[in-house]
Enzyme design. Structure first.
Site, PDB file in Angstrom:
ATOM      1  N   GLY A  48       0.760  -1.255   0.000  1.00  0.00           N
ATOM      2  CA  GLY A  48       0.000   0.000   0.000  1.00  0.00           C
ATOM      3  C   GLY A  48       0.785   1.296   0.000  1.00  0.00           C
ATOM      4  N   GLU A 102       4.253   4.002   6.084  1.00  0.00           N
ATOM      5  CA  GLU A 102       3.051   3.156   6.061  1.00  0.00           C
ATOM      6  C   GLU A 102       1.913   3.914   5.391  1.00  0.00           C
ATOM      7  OE1 GLU A 102       1.650   0.458   5.828  1.00  0.00           O
ATOM      8  OE2 GLU A 102       1.571  -0.459   7.825  1.00  0.00           O
ATOM      9  N   ASP A 103       1.067   3.179   4.666  1.00  0.00           N
ATOM     10  CA  ASP A 103      -0.051   3.832   3.995  1.00  0.00           C
ATOM     11  C   ASP A 103      -1.124   4.276   4.980  1.00  0.00           C
ATOM     12  OD1 ASP A 103      -0.749   1.199   4.586  1.00  0.00           O
ATOM     13  OD2 ASP A 103      -1.623   0.758   2.640  1.00  0.00           O
ATOM     14  N   ASP A 106      -4.754   1.796  11.156  1.00  0.00           N
ATOM     15  CA  ASP A 106      -6.166   1.617  11.486  1.00  0.00           C
ATOM     16  C   ASP A 106      -6.256   1.259  12.979  1.00  0.00           C
ATOM     17  OD1 ASP A 106      -8.883   1.238  11.157  1.00  0.00           O
ATOM     18  OD2 ASP A 106      -8.698  -0.717  10.211  1.00  0.00           O
ATOM     19  N   LYS A 134      -6.493   6.523  11.243  1.00  0.00           N
ATOM     20  CA  LYS A 134      -7.895   6.550  11.682  1.00  0.00           C
ATOM     21  C   LYS A 134      -7.888   6.566  13.213  1.00  0.00           C
ATOM     22  CE  LYS A 134      -9.873   3.890   7.814  1.00  0.00           C
ATOM     23  NZ  LYS A 134     -10.413   2.583   7.409  1.00  0.00           N
ATOM     24  N   PHE A 155     -14.014   3.142   4.956  1.00  0.00           N
ATOM     25  CA  PHE A 155     -13.071   2.470   4.065  1.00  0.00           C
ATOM     26  C   PHE A 155     -12.670   3.384   2.910  1.00  0.00           C
ATOM     27  CE2 PHE A 155     -11.786  -0.361   0.625  1.00  0.00           C
ATOM     28  CZ  PHE A 155     -10.850  -1.135   1.285  1.00  0.00           C
ATOM     29  N   ASP A 162      -5.816  -0.204  -1.899  1.00  0.00           N
ATOM     30  CA  ASP A 162      -6.672  -0.992  -2.776  1.00  0.00           C
ATOM     31  C   ASP A 162      -7.990  -1.413  -2.136  1.00  0.00           C
ATOM     32  OD1 ASP A 162      -5.380  -2.869  -0.949  1.00  0.00           O
ATOM     33  OD2 ASP A 162      -6.246  -4.427  -2.222  1.00  0.00           O
ATOM     34  N   ARG A 168      -5.513   1.066  -6.713  1.00  0.00           N
ATOM     35  CA  ARG A 168      -4.238   1.640  -6.262  1.00  0.00           C
ATOM     36  C   ARG A 168      -3.753   2.763  -7.172  1.00  0.00           C
ATOM     37  NH1 ARG A 168      -2.263  -1.880  -2.275  1.00  0.00           N
ATOM     38  NH2 ARG A 168      -2.636  -4.090  -2.618  1.00  0.00           N
TER      39      ARG A 168
HETATM   40  P1  5GP Z   1      -4.048  -2.142  11.404  1.00  0.00           P
HETATM   41  O1  5GP Z   1      -3.185  -3.227  11.973  1.00  0.00           O
HETATM   42  O2  5GP Z   1      -3.550  -0.768  11.715  1.00  0.00           O
HETATM   43  O3  5GP Z   1      -5.473  -2.320  11.828  1.00  0.00           O
HETATM   44  O4  5GP Z   1      -4.055  -2.417   9.862  1.00  0.00           O
HETATM   45  C1  5GP Z   1      -3.598  -1.550   8.916  1.00  0.00           C
HETATM   46  C2  5GP Z   1      -3.810  -2.173   7.547  1.00  0.00           C
HETATM   47  O5  5GP Z   1      -5.212  -2.376   7.307  1.00  0.00           O
HETATM   48  C3  5GP Z   1      -3.335  -1.269   6.453  1.00  0.00           C
HETATM   49  O6  5GP Z   1      -1.983  -1.468   6.149  1.00  0.00           O
HETATM   50  C4  5GP Z   1      -4.268  -1.633   5.315  1.00  0.00           C
HETATM   51  O7  5GP Z   1      -3.752  -2.745   4.624  1.00  0.00           O
HETATM   52  C5  5GP Z   1      -5.545  -2.046   5.981  1.00  0.00           C
HETATM   53  N1  5GP Z   1      -6.568  -0.966   5.992  1.00  0.00           N
HETATM   54  C6  5GP Z   1      -7.121  -0.374   7.085  1.00  0.00           C
HETATM   55  N2  5GP Z   1      -8.037   0.534   6.746  1.00  0.00           N
HETATM   56  C7  5GP Z   1      -8.084   0.530   5.398  1.00  0.00           C
HETATM   57  C8  5GP Z   1      -8.865   1.293   4.430  1.00  0.00           C
HETATM   58  O8  5GP Z   1      -9.711   2.146   4.741  1.00  0.00           O
HETATM   59  N3  5GP Z   1      -8.605   1.016   3.116  1.00  0.00           N
HETATM   60  C9  5GP Z   1      -7.691   0.107   2.711  1.00  0.00           C
HETATM   61  N4  5GP Z   1      -7.525  -0.066   1.404  1.00  0.00           N
HETATM   62  N5  5GP Z   1      -6.944  -0.623   3.582  1.00  0.00           N
HETATM   63  C10 5GP Z   1      -7.147  -0.404   4.908  1.00  0.00           C
HETATM   64 MG    MG Z   2      -0.243  -1.089   4.986  1.00  0.00          MG
END
Ligand code: 5GP
Ligand code: MG
Length: 178
Positions: A48, A102-103, A106, A134, A155, A162, A168
Site C-alpha cells: 500500500g 506506512e499507507d 487503522d 484513523k 473504508f 486498494d 491503487r
Molecule cells: P491495522 O493493523 O492498523 O489495523 O491495519 C492496517 C492495515 O489495514 C493497512 O496497512 C491496510 O492494509 C488495511 N486498511 C485499514 N483501513 C483501510 C482502508 O480504509 N482502506 C484500505 N484499502 N486498507 C485499509
Molecule cells: Mg499497509
C-alpha cells in the site's frame, strides 16, 4: 472524477490529488529538517505505501536510503491472536535512524508488532511516517510524528491503497459511499 466505482462499490473523492501532493511535500521537508545529516533509512511497508513512499522520498533533501518490507499476518492460537511476520528486511538497521513509511494506520496492531520486531535489531531511532491515520480505531498507543491526514473510520481507496486489489492507481483518495 468526483464519484467512481471500484469493483462493486461506490466511492467519492475525499482527499484530492493536489491536497495530497502539498501535504506530502510539507511532511517531507519536516523530515528533511528533523533528520538532516542522520542519513535516515526509509522502510516502506508494501504494498500500500509504494506511491506515498515514492512521492515522500522525492521531497527529501538530505542524504537517505530506502528499503522495502512486507508484513504477513495470520491467525495464531486464541491466546496469541493475530501473529505478524516481517518479510524482506535484509539491511542491517543497527544504530540507524529508521523511518517507517506506512499507507494507513487503522487499529495500529500491525504497526505495534512491526515496531517490536525492529526494536530487537537495535536501531538508534525509529519514527513513523503515515499517509493516513484513523484515530477512532486506534487500539494501541503510538507516537506518529509524521502523519499526513487523520480520517474517519470509513473504508478508503486510491493513492496506493486498494479494494480487493483494485484502485491503487487512483491519484486521489476516495471514501466508500455505500
Ligand atoms: P491495522 O493493523 O492498523 O489495523 O491495519 C492496517 C492495515 O489495514 C493497512 O496497512 C491496510 O492494509 C488495511 N486498511 C485499514 N483501513 C483501510 C482502508 O480504509 N482502506 C484500505 N484499502 N486498507 C485499509
Ligand atoms: Mg499497509
Amino acid at each position: 472524477m468526483g464519484k467512481i466505482k471500484v469493483r462493486d462499490r461506490n466511492f467519492s473523492v475525499s482527499i484530492p490529488e493536489a491536497k495530497i501532493k502539498a501535504r506530502v511535500a510539507e511532511i517531507a521537508s519536516q523530515i528533511s529538517k528533523d533528520l538532516k545529516d542522520k542519513k535516515p533509512l526509509f522502510l516502506a511497508v508494501l504494498n500500500g505505501s509504494f506511491i506515498f513512499a515514492a512521492d515522500l522520498m522525492r521531497g527529501i533533501d538530505t542524504p537517505c536510503e530506502i528499503t522495502f518490507v512486507r508484513m504477513a499476518s495470520y491467525e495464531g492460537t486464541a491466546s496469541t491472536g493475530k501473529v505478524h511476520q516481517l518479510i524482506g528486511l535484509k539491511d542491517d538497521i543497527k544504530d540507524r535512524t529508521v523511518v517507517i513509511i506506512e499507507d494507513i494506520i487503522d487499529s495500529g496492531l500491525t504497526m505495534k508488532s512491526l515496531l517490536q520486531m525492529l526494536a530487537e535489531k537495535q536501531p538508534r531511532d525509529i519514527r513513523i511516517a503515515a499517509l493516513l491515520v484513523k484515530p477512532g480505531n486506534l487500539k494501541v498507543d503510538l507516537d506518529i510524528p509524521y502523519c499526513c491526514f487523520e480520517i474517519p473510520n470509513d473504508f478508503i481507496v486510491g493513492y496506493g491503497l486498494d479494494y480487493d486489489g483494485e484502485g491503487r492507481n487512483l491519484p486521489s483518495i476516495y471514501t466508500v459511499t455505500d
